[in-house]
Design an enzyme around this catalytic site. Structure first.
Site, PDB file in Angstrom:
ATOM      1  N   HIS A 229       0.763  -1.308  -0.079  1.00 38.60           N
ATOM      2  CA  HIS A 229      -0.245   0.119   0.422  1.00 38.60           C
ATOM      3  C   HIS A 229       0.574   1.794  -0.174  1.00 38.60           C
ATOM      4  CE1 HIS A 229      -3.205   2.535   0.495  1.00 38.60           C
ATOM      5  NE2 HIS A 229      -3.585   2.065   1.698  1.00 38.60           N
ATOM      6  N   HIS A 268      -2.472  -2.257  -9.405  1.00 37.01           N
ATOM      7  CA  HIS A 268      -3.660  -1.674  -8.629  1.00 37.01           C
ATOM      8  C   HIS A 268      -5.272  -2.674  -9.220  1.00 37.01           C
ATOM      9  CE1 HIS A 268      -6.393   1.547  -6.669  1.00 37.01           C
ATOM     10  NE2 HIS A 268      -5.484   2.013  -6.333  1.00 37.01           N
ATOM     11  N   ASP A 322       2.201   4.776  -7.052  1.00 39.01           N
ATOM     12  CA  ASP A 322       3.673   5.282  -6.311  1.00 39.01           C
ATOM     13  C   ASP A 322       4.995   5.453  -6.603  1.00 39.01           C
ATOM     14  OD1 ASP A 322       1.972   3.333  -3.770  1.00 39.01           O
ATOM     15  OD2 ASP A 322       2.919   5.213  -3.833  1.00 39.01           O
TER      16      ASP A 322
HETATM   17  C1  SDX Z   1      -1.809   2.250  -3.425  1.00 39.54           C
HETATM   18  O1  SDX Z   1      -6.309   0.401  -2.723  1.00 39.54           O
HETATM   19  C2  SDX Z   1      -5.835   1.960  -3.302  1.00 39.54           C
HETATM   20  O2  SDX Z   1      -6.597   3.036  -3.647  1.00 39.54           O
HETATM   21  C3  SDX Z   1      -4.819   1.696  -3.148  1.00 39.54           C
HETATM   22  C4  SDX Z   1      -3.857   3.823  -3.443  1.00 39.54           C
HETATM   23  C5  SDX Z   1      -4.397   4.872  -2.931  1.00 39.54           C
HETATM   24  O3  SDX Z   1      -4.676   5.238  -3.079  1.00 39.54           O
HETATM   25  O4  SDX Z   1      -4.432   4.894  -1.543  1.00 39.54           O
HETATM   26  O5  SDX Z   1      -3.527   3.655  -4.925  1.00 39.54           O
HETATM   27  C6  SDX Z   1      -2.212   3.235  -2.593  1.00 39.54           C
HETATM   28  O6  SDX Z   1      -1.429   1.379  -2.345  1.00 39.54           O
HETATM   29  C7  SDX Z   1      -1.025   1.601  -4.966  1.00 39.54           C
HETATM   30  C8  SDX Z   1      -0.368   0.543  -4.522  1.00 39.54           C
HETATM   31  C9  SDX Z   1       1.082   0.447  -3.939  1.00 39.54           C
HETATM   32  N1  SDX Z   1       1.411  -0.916  -4.121  1.00 39.54           N
HETATM   33  C10 SDX Z   1       2.693  -1.485  -4.835  1.00 39.54           C
HETATM   34  O7  SDX Z   1       2.644  -0.492  -6.429  1.00 39.54           O
HETATM   35  C11 SDX Z   1       3.130  -2.810  -4.715  1.00 39.54           C
HETATM   36  C12 SDX Z   1       3.056  -3.409  -5.559  1.00 39.54           C
HETATM   37  N2  SDX Z   1       1.492  -4.035  -6.210  1.00 39.54           N
HETATM   38  C13 SDX Z   1       0.906  -5.132  -5.544  1.00 39.54           C
HETATM   39  O8  SDX Z   1       1.243  -5.590  -4.392  1.00 39.54           O
HETATM   40  C14 SDX Z   1      -0.203  -5.355  -6.493  1.00 39.54           C
HETATM   41  O9  SDX Z   1      -0.522  -4.493  -7.684  1.00 39.54           O
HETATM   42  C15 SDX Z   1      -1.911  -4.213  -4.908  1.00 39.54           C
HETATM   43  C16 SDX Z   1      -1.491  -4.662  -4.458  1.00 39.54           C
HETATM   44  C17 SDX Z   1      -1.373  -3.433  -5.401  1.00 39.54           C
HETATM   45  C18 SDX Z   1      -2.794  -4.407  -6.319  1.00 39.54           C
HETATM   46  O10 SDX Z   1      -3.064  -6.336  -5.503  1.00 39.54           O
HETATM   47  P1  SDX Z   1      -4.312  -7.632  -6.014  1.00 39.54           P
HETATM   48  O11 SDX Z   1      -5.491  -6.424  -6.549  1.00 39.54           O
HETATM   49  O12 SDX Z   1      -4.315  -8.331  -4.990  1.00 39.54           O
HETATM   50  O13 SDX Z   1      -3.499  -7.860  -7.277  1.00 39.54           O
HETATM   51  P2  SDX Z   1      -2.760  -9.739  -7.299  1.00 39.54           P
HETATM   52  O14 SDX Z   1      -1.223  -9.594  -6.218  1.00 39.54           O
HETATM   53  O15 SDX Z   1      -4.035 -10.445  -7.659  1.00 39.54           O
HETATM   54  O16 SDX Z   1      -2.301  -9.476  -8.893  1.00 39.54           O
HETATM   55  C19 SDX Z   1      -3.374 -10.262  -9.653  1.00 39.54           C
HETATM   56  C20 SDX Z   1      -1.184 -10.993 -11.066  1.00 39.54           C
HETATM   57  C21 SDX Z   1      -1.023 -11.783 -10.197  1.00 39.54           C
HETATM   58  O17 SDX Z   1      -0.779 -12.112 -11.218  1.00 39.54           O
HETATM   59  P3  SDX Z   1      -1.338 -13.910 -11.741  1.00 39.54           P
HETATM   60  O18 SDX Z   1      -1.038 -14.928  -9.877  1.00 39.54           O
HETATM   61  O19 SDX Z   1      -2.488 -13.790 -12.262  1.00 39.54           O
HETATM   62  O20 SDX Z   1      -0.210 -14.740 -12.589  1.00 39.54           O
HETATM   63  O21 SDX Z   1      -1.058  -9.427 -11.743  1.00 39.54           O
HETATM   64  C22 SDX Z   1       0.482  -9.814 -10.919  1.00 39.54           C
HETATM   65  C23 SDX Z   1       0.003 -10.419  -9.673  1.00 39.54           C
HETATM   66  O22 SDX Z   1       0.905 -11.749  -9.782  1.00 39.54           O
HETATM   67  N3  SDX Z   1       0.762  -8.624 -10.386  1.00 39.54           N
HETATM   68  C24 SDX Z   1       2.158  -7.822 -10.299  1.00 39.54           C
HETATM   69  C25 SDX Z   1       1.778  -6.972  -9.594  1.00 39.54           C
HETATM   70  N4  SDX Z   1       1.295  -6.532  -9.110  1.00 39.54           N
HETATM   71  C26 SDX Z   1       0.025  -7.162  -9.650  1.00 39.54           C
HETATM   72  N5  SDX Z   1       2.857  -9.008 -10.908  1.00 39.54           N
HETATM   73  C27 SDX Z   1       3.912  -7.850 -10.678  1.00 39.54           C
HETATM   74  N6  SDX Z   1       5.025  -6.592 -10.457  1.00 39.54           N
HETATM   75  C28 SDX Z   1       3.239  -5.666  -9.832  1.00 39.54           C
HETATM   76  N7  SDX Z   1       3.479  -4.794  -9.203  1.00 39.54           N
END
Ligand code: SDX
Length: 386
Positions: A229, A268, A322
């Site tokens: 997050h 996201h 981010d």
């Molecule tokens: C913020 O919710 C909000 O609005 C938050 C926010 C706000 O203003 O409050 O926008 C701020 O928190 C932005 C997000 C910051 N976090 C990151 O950048 C961390 C990296 N991102 C991931 O951890 C992820 O994308 C999340 C946590 C942000 C979202 O996760 P989800 O919706 O639970 O997605 P998921 O983990 O289930 O991923 C789905 C697929 C997976 O691949 P498969 O297993 O389906 O093959 O997408 C892939 C994941 O591996 N994936 C990524 C990825 N994010 C998702 N692969 C590589 N790098 C990534 N960053």
């Protein structure tokens, strides 16, 4: 009534509440498919271009743009509440210098609650007053924690400066240029509110038990800390520095993806398009890199973006708020440890707004969990256990 799932009535189950709506809100709206974000119905691009943090805070809290007089009164109330008690500075000084900055911030806001005589008053009037105190004091807390960690003298707030300019001033003792003030102000606008994200959700879970707003904001700060997050901004810049050159990017990204590692600053739960906030932050990262004559970071970042979109753009994974923010902060000479605290100080506005909005139709959160444990166990005397 049985709580068992039956063939006829399967259990409603969404891990992480994915896709589940838990409240109604009029504060902001996100169109994840098209990368649209509205604050009280207004596109953030218009707000980022024409407004400032104080005016946007009023819009988020009260639901409409203020008149000139309303804005002057609101701004004066914020300025009057910027100071924090010396006892709090003493508490901040007690932390070891390597304490994670979000531990300090979480403690500090909780401390303020202990000294607010109206802390337990959950009426709308009292909560608006407390929201103004929290929003006004948050930048002073973040700057004090940063400067104490760096072993420097605390700089008191300057009420002649805007919130953004005053924050940069308290961080360094230097008054910012107009460009730096505008960029800081816009960054704060872009972080002010974002619907039912994890930290906002935790704030309304807390207030739903009729706890107080300081407890709700403390819950939110703890939740924002996590790398999935608000903690991603610091990690995204550390990754850019670790990669080191543009030529190393492809190998790094391909290895990470092959090992199912998340690239910080991408992806996201709601946006399956480019995060509109990231677009604006990328522009600032580019312009600051050019004006500072340091293109290394932005070149690596844009190469990461290009390769990530090539590899996983088809899965709806794009830069989020981010990814570029850390580069912008670094060009404003803000230490990496302070990136997430800055996110928190801006988001305190959205947290307070959602807490007050939820209280209007409060209902305690009490979801269920699908029981997967044993149902036919018995007590075994200790001497007979293996
Ligand atoms: C913020 O919710 C909000 O609005 C938050 C926010 C706000 O203003 O409050 O926008 C701020 O928190 C932005 C997000 C910051 N976090 C990151 O950048 C961390 C990296 N991102 C991931 O951890 C992820 O994308 C999340 C946590 C942000 C979202 O996760 P989800 O919706 O639970 O997605 P998921 O983990 O289930 O991923 C789905 C697929 C997976 O691949 P498969 O297993 O389906 O093959 O997408 C892939 C994941 O591996 N994936 C990524 C990825 N994010 C998702 N692969 C590589 N790098 C990534 N960053």
């Amino acid at each position: 009534m049985s709580t068992e799932a039956t063939e006829k009535k399967p259990i409603d189950f969404a891990r992480g509440l994915e896709g589940v709506h838990v409240a109604t809100t009029a504060i902001s709206w996100i169109d994840g498919q098209n990368g649209v974000l509205l604050y009280r119905g207004i596109p953030i691009e218009e707000i980022a271009k024409h407004s400032n943090f104080e005016e946007t805070s009023y819009l988020i809290l009260y639901g409409k743009l203020p008149t000139k007089q309303q804005l002057e009164e609101f701004d004066a109330a914020l300025k009057k509440n910027r100071e924090i008690p010396d006892d709090l500075l003493d508490v901040i000084r007690k932390f070891p210098k390597d304490t994670h900055s979000m531990h300090v911030i979480r403690t500090a806001i909780s401390f303020l609650g202990g000294f607010d005589p109206d802390a337990e008053d959950n009426t709308p009037e009292a909560n608006y007053e407390k929201s103004i105190k929290i929003i006004a004091k948050f930048p002073t807390v973040v700057a004090a924690a940063s400067i104490i960690r760096r072993g420097l003298e605390v700089i008191p707030p300057d009420s002649s400066l805007s919130m953004a300019a005053n924050f940069l001033y308290m961080m360094s003792g230097e008054k910012p240029t107009a460009e730096e003030e505008k960029i800081m102000d816009t960054i704060m606008i872009l972080h002010i509110e974002h619907g039912m994200n994890a930290s906002t959700f935790s704030s309304i879970v807390t207030i739903s038990t009729l706890a107080d707003i300081y407890s709700a904001i403390t819950s939110a700060i703890g939740t924002l800390k996590g790398p999935l997050h608000g903690g991603a901004n610091e990690r995204a810049l550390r990754m850019i520095k670790e990669i080191g050159t543009r030529d190393n990017v492809r190998q790094y990204v391909e290895n990470a993806l092959a090992n199912k590692q998340k690239i910080m600053g991408f992806g996201h739960r709601v946006y399956k398009a480019y995060d509109p906030r990231a677009k604006i932050l990328r522009g600032y990262a580019e312009s600051l890199s050019k004006s500072r004559g340091d293109m290394s970071g932005i070149e690596i970042a844009e190469e990461i973006e290009k390769i990530m979109i090539e590899k996983v753009g088809g899965k709806g994974i794009f830069p989020n708020v981010d990814f570029y923010s850390g580069l912008v902060y670094s060009h404003l000479n803000i230490p990496m440890e302070d990136f997430t605290p800055i996110f928190a100080m801006a988001r305190s506005v959205g947290w307070c707004a959602h807490v007050m909005e939820y209280l209007e139709q409060n209902r305690i959160f009490r979801p269920r969990a699908v029981y997967v444990g044993s149902k036919d166990a018995h007590y075994v005397p200790i001497d007979e256990r293996k």
